[in-house]
Scaffold this motif. Structure first.
Motif, PDB file in Angstrom:
ATOM      1  N   LEU A   3       0.840  -1.196   0.000  1.00  0.00           N
ATOM      2  CA  LEU A   3       0.000   0.000   0.000  1.00  0.00           C
ATOM      3  C   LEU A   3       0.878   1.251   0.000  1.00  0.00           C
ATOM      4  O   LEU A   3       0.524   2.280  -0.540  1.00  0.00           O
TER       5      LEU A   3
ATOM      6  N   LEU B 123       4.190  12.203   2.906  1.00  0.00           N
ATOM      7  CA  LEU B 123       2.996  13.031   2.710  1.00  0.00           C
ATOM      8  C   LEU B 123       3.219  14.115   1.660  1.00  0.00           C
ATOM      9  O   LEU B 123       2.325  14.918   1.404  1.00  0.00           O
TER      10      LEU B 123
ATOM     11  N   PHE C   7      -0.609   3.410  -2.677  1.00  0.00           N
ATOM     12  CA  PHE C   7      -1.632   2.688  -3.439  1.00  0.00           C
ATOM     13  C   PHE C   7      -1.142   2.374  -4.854  1.00  0.00           C
ATOM     14  O   PHE C   7      -1.910   2.377  -5.815  1.00  0.00           O
TER      15      PHE C   7
ATOM     16  N   HIS D 161       0.707   4.191  -6.797  1.00  0.00           N
ATOM     17  CA  HIS D 161       0.876   5.340  -7.690  1.00  0.00           C
ATOM     18  C   HIS D 161       1.912   6.311  -7.126  1.00  0.00           C
ATOM     19  O   HIS D 161       2.043   6.432  -5.911  1.00  0.00           O
TER      20      HIS D 161
ATOM     21  N   HIS E 256       0.615  12.362  -8.249  1.00  0.00           N
ATOM     22  CA  HIS E 256      -0.826  12.327  -7.937  1.00  0.00           C
ATOM     23  C   HIS E 256      -1.078  12.698  -6.485  1.00  0.00           C
ATOM     24  O   HIS E 256      -1.900  12.076  -5.822  1.00  0.00           O
ATOM     25  N   ARG E 257      -0.347  13.697  -5.977  1.00  0.00           N
ATOM     26  CA  ARG E 257      -0.388  13.987  -4.547  1.00  0.00           C
ATOM     27  C   ARG E 257      -1.814  14.226  -4.027  1.00  0.00           C
ATOM     28  O   ARG E 257      -2.261  13.586  -3.082  1.00  0.00           O
ATOM     29  N   VAL E 258      -2.531  15.137  -4.684  1.00  0.00           N
ATOM     30  CA  VAL E 258      -3.855  15.516  -4.188  1.00  0.00           C
ATOM     31  C   VAL E 258      -4.804  14.315  -4.196  1.00  0.00           C
ATOM     32  O   VAL E 258      -5.503  14.050  -3.223  1.00  0.00           O
ATOM     33  N   ALA E 259      -4.783  13.561  -5.302  1.00  0.00           N
ATOM     34  CA  ALA E 259      -5.682  12.407  -5.406  1.00  0.00           C
ATOM     35  C   ALA E 259      -5.355  11.374  -4.327  1.00  0.00           C
ATOM     36  O   ALA E 259      -6.247  10.854  -3.655  1.00  0.00           O
ATOM     37  N   LEU E 260      -4.068  11.079  -4.146  1.00  0.00           N
ATOM     38  CA  LEU E 260      -3.676  10.029  -3.198  1.00  0.00           C
ATOM     39  C   LEU E 260      -3.913  10.454  -1.745  1.00  0.00           C
ATOM     40  O   LEU E 260      -4.337   9.649  -0.922  1.00  0.00           O
ATOM     41  N   LEU E 261      -3.650  11.715  -1.450  1.00  0.00           N
ATOM     42  CA  LEU E 261      -3.825  12.182  -0.060  1.00  0.00           C
ATOM     43  C   LEU E 261      -5.292  12.145   0.366  1.00  0.00           C
ATOM     44  O   LEU E 261      -5.602  12.152   1.557  1.00  0.00           O
ATOM     45  N   GLY E 262      -6.210  12.063  -0.599  1.00  0.00           N
ATOM     46  CA  GLY E 262      -7.621  11.925  -0.277  1.00  0.00           C
ATOM     47  C   GLY E 262      -7.913  10.629   0.474  1.00  0.00           C
ATOM     48  O   GLY E 262      -8.930  10.516   1.147  1.00  0.00           O
ATOM     49  N   ARG E 263      -7.017   9.645   0.361  1.00  0.00           N
ATOM     50  CA  ARG E 263      -7.241   8.373   1.050  1.00  0.00           C
ATOM     51  C   ARG E 263      -6.298   8.190   2.233  1.00  0.00           C
ATOM     52  O   ARG E 263      -6.167   7.087   2.770  1.00  0.00           O
TER      53      ARG E 263
ATOM     54  N   ARG F 273     -11.724  18.999   3.334  1.00  0.00           N
ATOM     55  CA  ARG F 273     -11.645  17.727   2.627  1.00  0.00           C
ATOM     56  C   ARG F 273     -12.947  17.343   1.960  1.00  0.00           C
ATOM     57  O   ARG F 273     -13.004  16.317   1.274  1.00  0.00           O
ATOM     58  N   GLY F 274     -14.019  18.126   2.195  1.00  0.00           N
ATOM     59  CA  GLY F 274     -15.297  17.801   1.593  1.00  0.00           C
ATOM     60  C   GLY F 274     -15.877  16.502   2.121  1.00  0.00           C
ATOM     61  O   GLY F 274     -16.501  15.732   1.400  1.00  0.00           O
TER      62      GLY F 274
ATOM     63  N   LEU G 252      -8.703  14.246  13.589  1.00  0.00           N
ATOM     64  CA  LEU G 252      -8.511  14.899  12.290  1.00  0.00           C
ATOM     65  C   LEU G 252      -8.002  13.896  11.263  1.00  0.00           C
ATOM     66  O   LEU G 252      -8.406  13.902  10.103  1.00  0.00           O
TER      67      LEU G 252
END
Lengths: 271, 311
Positions: B10, B57, B70, B72, B77-84, B111-112, B150
Motif C-alpha cells: 500500500l 505526505l 496505493f 501510484h 498524484h499527490r492531491v488524489a492520493l492524499l484523499g485516502r 476535505r469535503g 482529524l
C-alpha cells in the motif's frame, strides 16, 4: 493487486473547500475584529471633531459633506489604511504559522487552492472593511445632522456616486500593499517580519511623498489618490484610474505571482 | 487475503533519500508497508522518522528516490492520493482559538467530508463532551486525540501516525493501542505508526521497520524480529560465589560475565551445555540457586540494532 487511482477534486472544488475552511478559521480572531471594526476609528475621530469644532470648520449655509468626507478620508488613508492592510494580511497568514502549514499542505488540496483561498479571503476582508468604513462615515454624517442641525448635514445631499467612486479608487490603491504584504507573510512565516517591512514601507512612503516617482511606491498609493477628492460645495471624483492605482495593480500582480511561486517552491515544511 | 506478499504494498519507497542543505538525513530508504498491516516505524529521536513521514505526505521533496502510495507515484498524484490518507505529524497542528469541534469542522470542510463525520470522530476519540471547549484549554493528551480525530476524519485507507502516544498517560496509551488494533482488524485500515519506544508498540504492530541515522537497519514482520533474537539468548546462573565457580570450571564458564553478586551470565549454547554445567557445579560442590534461559526483550534487540550502527 492493482489499486485504482482515486479521483482528485477539481481545482475550483479545492479552492471552494479551502475558502470555506479558511473562513471558519477566522472565528474569534483579531483579523476578523480588525476588518469589522477597523473603520470605526477614523469615523469616530471625525465625528468628535465635527461635533465639538464643526462650527469653526463649516461656514453657515455651506454644504458640510465635502469637507467632512475629505477630512475623514484623509485620516483614514494616509496612515490607518496602509497599517490596516499590513496587519490584516499578517494576521490572516499567521493563523497557519503554528503548525497549520504542515496540516494544511498534507490535505488533499493543491497549493494553488491554499494560496488562492487566503488571497481571496484577504481581498474580501479588505472590501468588507472599507465598505463598512464608508457606511459608518455616512451614518455618522447623518447622526451629526440630528445632533448638530446647525452644521447642515441634513439639509444637503450626500452625493453618493463620488463617495462610491472614491471607495473604488481606495480599494484599488490598497491592492499593491495587500499583494506585497501577503507575499512577505508567506515568505517570512512569522508575524513580526512582514509587520516590520510594512511599517518601514509606510514610513518611507510618507517621507518620500514629494518625490517625483512616489507613484511607484505601493504604500503611498492610498495617500496619492486623495487628490481625486474635489469640490468645496459639491463632492466630485473622477472615474479614471490615477497612475498610483495602475502601479498598485502592477505591484499586486507581481506580488501574487512571486507569492504563489514561494508557496509552490516553498522551503521545506519543518515547523 | 490482504497480507498476501504477492500484493503490491500500500505504501512503498524506493531509495528514498533526503538532505537538508549539505547535511544528509535519509539514505536510500526502501520502506514496504503491506495492506492491512500495522507497521511500527521505530528509531531513536533524530533518526529521521519525522522527516520520512513528511516525505511520505509530500510535505518535503526527496533529494532522490520516490514514494508510491496505493501503487501510484506520490509526486505525480499527490492531491488524489492524499484523499485516502489520514495523518498525524508530531504534535498535532490545532487552531487554538477554535473549539475542538471547530477544529474538526475546518478540516472536514477542507476535505469535503460529509457533515456527520465530525460527531463520529469526536466520539471515536472520546472528545464529544469537551468538543465545545477551545483547543487552547486542552491537555497534551486531548490535543493528541483531537489530532487523531482529524486524521480519522476522511475514513482513510492509510493512516500515518507520528508518535501518536506522545503526551498520553498510561491509560491513554492502552486506549490508543486498542484503537489502532480495532482500526486495523475491524475496519481494514493500514497503519504506519512511528515511535522511539518499541515497548509502546510491540503489542500492536504486525510489522516493524527500524531506522537508525537515516538508514533502515531492519524491516520485516514481528516474528522476523523475534527470530533475530534467538541467537542472543542468555544462560543465567545464580550461585553463592560467581568468581569461585568461574575459577573451578573455566572451560564450561568461558565467556561468562558476572552480572551481579553470585550471578553469572553467559551465551546460551545448547540444552546439553546447560546440563553439563549443572553437573559440573554440583560435582565441584557449588550450590545452584537458579539456572535459567533468558530471552532478550524486543527492546534489547531494538537497542542492539540501533547501537550496532553507532559503533
Amino acid at each position: 493487486m492493482e489499486y485504482t487511482l482515486p479521483v482528485a477534486p477539481g481545482p475550483l472544488t479545492q479552492l471552494g473547500r479551502t475558502l470555506v475552511a479558511d473562513a471558519l478559521k477566522l472565528r474569534r480572531t483579531a483579523a476578523l475584529w480588525l476588518a469589522l471594526g477597523g473603520g470605526a476609528l477614523p469615523v469616530l475621530l471625525n465625528l468628535l471633531i465635527f461635533y465639538f469644532k464643526g462650527h469653526l470648520l463649516v461656514k453657515p449655509g455651506q454644504n458640510p459633506w465635502p469637507q467632512y468626507v475629505g477630512m475623514s478620508w484623509q485620516t483614514a488613508s494616509v496612515l490607518l489604511l496602509p497599517m490596516f492592510v499590513v496587519l490584516l494580511s499578517g494576521l490572516v497568514v499567521n493563523l497557519e504559522n503554528r503548525g497549520g502549514w504542515r496540516h494544511l499542505l498534507a490535505q488533499p488540496v493543491g497549493r494553488g487552492a491554499v494560496f488562492g483561498s487566503k488571497l481571496l479571503l484577504l481581498l474580501v476582508l479588505n472590501a468588507v472593511a472599507q465598505t463598512l468604513y464608508v457606511l459608518l462615515l455616512l451614518g455618522a454624517g447623518v447622526l451629526l445632522g440630528w445632533l448638530k442641525p446647525d452644521l447642515g448635514f441634513q439639509s444637503h445631499s450626500i452625493s453618493l456616486l463620488p463617495v462610491l467612486r472614491m471607495l473604488g479608487h481606495t480599494y484599488v490603491a490598497t491592492l499593491g500593499i495587500l499583494g506585497v504584504q501577503y507575499g512577505l507573510a508567506l515568505a517570512f512565516r512569522g508575524f513580526v517580519g512582514p509587520l516590520a517591512v510594512g511599517i518601514a514601507g509606510i514610513v518611507s512612503a510618507l517621507t518620500l511623498l514629494r518625490w517625483e516617482h512616489i507613484d511607484l511606491v505601493p504604500y503611498a498609493a492610498p495617500t496619492r489618490i486623495l487628490r481625486l477628492l474635489e469640490g468645496d460645495t459639491q463632492l466630485s471624483v473622477t472615474a479614471t484610474l490615477s497612475p498610483a492605482e495602475w502601479y498598485s495593480l502592477g505591484w499586486f500582480a507581481l506580488a501574487v505571482l512571486v507569492g504563489y511561486l514561494l508557496l509552490l517552491l516553498r522551503r521545506p515544511v519543518t515547523d | 487475503m490482504r497480507s498476501a506478499s504477492t500484493a503490491a504494498p500500500l505504501l512503498e519507497s524506493h531509495d528514498l533519500s533526503f538532505r537538508f542543505g549539505a547535511r544528509p538525513i535519509l539514505h536510500a530508504l526502501n520502506l514496504r508497508v503491506e495492506a492491512g498491516s500495522i507497521y511500527g516505524f521505530l528509531g531513536p529521536n533524530g533518526a529521521g522518522k519525522s522527516t520520512t513521514m513528511r516525505l511520505l505526505l509530500g510535505l518535503l521533496r526527496p533529494t532522490s528516490g520516490s514514494v508510491r502510495l496505493f501503487g501510484h507515484e506520490l509526486a505525480r498524484h499527490r492531491v488524489a492520493l492524499l484523499g485516502r490518507v489520514g495523518a498525524l505529524i508530531e504534535s498535532p497542528s490545532l487552531y487554538d482559538h477554535l473549539t475542538g469541534r471547530e477544529n474538526v469542522e475546518a478540516t472536514r470542510r477542507l476535505r469535503g467530508v460529509p457533515a456527520h463525520r465530525t460527531a463520529e470522530v469526536l466520539a471515536l476519540v472520546g472528545l464529544s463532551a469537551d468538543a465545545h471547549r477551545p483547543a487552547r484549554e486542552y491537555s497534551l493528551g486531548m490535543r493528541q486525540r483531537l489530532g487523531l480525530a482529524l486524521a480519522l476524519l476522511p475514513n482513510p485507507d492509510l493512516l500515518l501516525l507520528d508518535e501518536p502516544t506522545n503526551g498520553l498517560d498510561p491509560t491513554g496509551i492502552i486506549e490508543m493501542r486498542a484503537l489502532l488494533r480495532s482500526l486495523c482488524h475491524e475496519h481494514g485500515k493500514t497503519i504506519l505508526v512511528s515511535s522511539h519506544l518499541i515497548s509502546e508498540i510491540e503489542k500492536t504492530v504486525t510489522h516493524v521497520g527500524v531506522i537508525q541515522r537515516g538508514r533502515l537497519v531492519f524491516q520485516g514482520s514481528l516474528p522476523d524480529l523475534q527470530r533475530l533474537q534467538t541467537g542472543r539468548a542468555q544462560l543465567v546462573l545464580e550461585t553463592e560465589n560467581a568468581d569461585t565457580c568461574r575459577n573451578l570450571l573455566p572451560g564450561l564458564l568461558a565467556g561468562a560475565k558476572v552480572a551481579g553478586p553470585g550471578i553469572l551470565q553467559l551465551p546460551w549454547l545448547s540444552r546439553e551445555h546447560a546440563a553439563e554445567l549443572a553437573a559440573g557445579l554440583v560435582s565441584a560442590g557449588q550450590p545452584i540457586y537458579g539456572l535459567r534461559q533468558e530471552q532478550p526483550t524486543l527492546e534489547d534487540t531494538f537497542l542492539h540494532l540501533t547501537a550496532r550502527m553507532n559503533e
